[in-house]
Motif scaffolding. Structure first.
Motif, PDB file in Angstrom:
ATOM      1  N   ASP A 153       0.827  -1.124  -0.120  1.00  0.00           N
ATOM      2  CA  ASP A 153       0.105   0.281  -0.162  1.00  0.00           C
ATOM      3  C   ASP A 153       0.812   1.331   0.021  1.00  0.00           C
ATOM      4  O   ASP A 153       0.522   2.181  -0.730  1.00  0.00           O
ATOM      5  N   GLU A 164      -4.614   9.470   0.831  1.00  0.00           N
ATOM      6  CA  GLU A 164      -5.524   8.851   1.344  1.00  0.00           C
ATOM      7  C   GLU A 164      -5.109   7.322   1.913  1.00  0.00           C
ATOM      8  O   GLU A 164      -5.236   6.986   2.905  1.00  0.00           O
ATOM      9  N   LEU A 165      -4.296   6.540   0.871  1.00  0.00           N
ATOM     10  CA  LEU A 165      -4.091   5.458   1.026  1.00  0.00           C
ATOM     11  C   LEU A 165      -2.700   5.399   1.932  1.00  0.00           C
ATOM     12  O   LEU A 165      -2.524   4.596   2.861  1.00  0.00           O
ATOM     13  N   THR A 167      -2.080   7.608   3.986  1.00  0.00           N
ATOM     14  CA  THR A 167      -2.397   7.954   5.590  1.00  0.00           C
ATOM     15  C   THR A 167      -2.970   6.573   6.344  1.00  0.00           C
ATOM     16  O   THR A 167      -2.821   6.360   7.436  1.00  0.00           O
ATOM     17  N   SER A 168      -3.704   5.688   5.425  1.00  0.00           N
ATOM     18  CA  SER A 168      -4.189   4.338   5.946  1.00  0.00           C
ATOM     19  C   SER A 168      -3.295   3.705   6.527  1.00  0.00           C
ATOM     20  O   SER A 168      -3.315   2.875   7.456  1.00  0.00           O
ATOM     21  N   THR A 171      -1.583   5.112   9.832  1.00  0.00           N
ATOM     22  CA  THR A 171      -2.486   4.721  11.011  1.00  0.00           C
ATOM     23  C   THR A 171      -2.720   3.331  11.329  1.00  0.00           C
ATOM     24  O   THR A 171      -3.602   3.075  12.342  1.00  0.00           O
ATOM     25  N   THR A 172      -2.036   2.499  10.756  1.00  0.00           N
ATOM     26  CA  THR A 172      -2.087   1.077  10.887  1.00  0.00           C
ATOM     27  C   THR A 172      -1.212   0.651  12.303  1.00  0.00           C
ATOM     28  O   THR A 172      -1.298  -0.571  12.641  1.00  0.00           O
ATOM     29  N   ARG A 220       6.359   2.154   6.574  1.00  0.00           N
ATOM     30  CA  ARG A 220       5.433   3.101   7.083  1.00  0.00           C
ATOM     31  C   ARG A 220       6.101   4.588   7.068  1.00  0.00           C
ATOM     32  O   ARG A 220       5.375   5.377   6.666  1.00  0.00           O
TER      33      ARG A 220
END
Length: 236
Positions: A153, A164-165, A167-168, A171-172, A220
């Motif tokens: 990702d 958006e991807l 940020t996802s 936030t994992t 990340r």
């Protein structure tokens, strides 16, 4: 017996010198080559952890060979960017180059962590003739899959400028910490098991999880870079 066919080593595909005279085109070529480099790291992430836990020496050597391909593309990308840097660059071009190098370095680090750190533990397992329990494999597998998904990702977010991807992925971290903690708790329980070489296995298993955490951190950071740059662009 027939000798095994020698795998063709991966060489740069997009870094044609003809594009160096046009900075914008050259930067796009670097991004494409980075995508290839990222795909190789993804392959290592999807196969490497399982090979380390239960694979043969030959399978571990294939992972090492994959990292050699990653290193080859990394060097080629840096050399291409170095030549590109001799052009008269705008501030925007310089920033793009900085981002490309940042991603390339983190991908290379991820490959090295798999090859140097994880594969070393796999070889140690073979040398000591140790076997991971099915329960431990079931605990480690989702952690490895989670890291591979985060890396995939993060790379996709970089390639498509998908804030958006990105940020996802950023936030994992809480979920990743939960999976890591479950794995460590499981290893702690296994340490008390009455079986041969339990301490040696615990050491190897702990090292594997530690290195996997470092791999996740690199994935990340790539995502965080994409998300940060997107936020910066909107504010300008």
């Amino acid at each position: 017996d027939r000798p095994e066919p020698v795998s063709k080593r991966v060489e740069p595909k997009y870094l044609d010198p003809v594009y160096l005279d046009t900075t914008s085109l050259a930067l796009d070529r670097v991004r494409l080559e980075l995508g290839r480099m990222g795909r190789l790291v993804e392959q290592m992430l999807f196969t490497g952890p399982q090979v380390v836990i239960s694979g043969s020496r030959g399978e571990l050597e294939k992972v090492v060979a994959q990292d050699h391909d990653v290193d080859r593309l990394h060097v080629a990308i840096l050399e291409y960017v170095r030549k590109l840097g001799q052009n008269e660059l705008t501030v925007s071009d310089s920033k793009r180059i900085e981002d490309l190098i940042y991603v390339a370095n983190h991908l290379e680090t991820m490959g090295d962590l798999i090859k140097t750190n994880l594969v070393t533990q796999g070889l140690h397992r073979l040398e000591k003739d140790l076997q991971f329990s099915p329960q431990t494999q079931e605990i480690v597998r989702p952690l490895a899959e989670y890291i591979a998904k985060a890396a995939t990702d993060a790379l996709q977010a970089f390639e498509t400028d998908d804030a958006e991807l990105a940020t996802s992925v950023v936030t994992t971290k809480p979920e990743f910490k939960r999976l890591t903690q479950e794995a460590l708790e499981h290893l702690g329980e296994r340490l008390l098991a009455a079986e041969p070489s339990r301490v040696e296995l615990f050491r190897i298993e702990s090292e594997i999880i530690s290195h996997m955490r470092r791999i996740y951190d690199n994935a990340r950071r790539i995502a965080k870079r994409v998300a940060t740059q997107a936020k910066s662009s909107k504010s300008e």
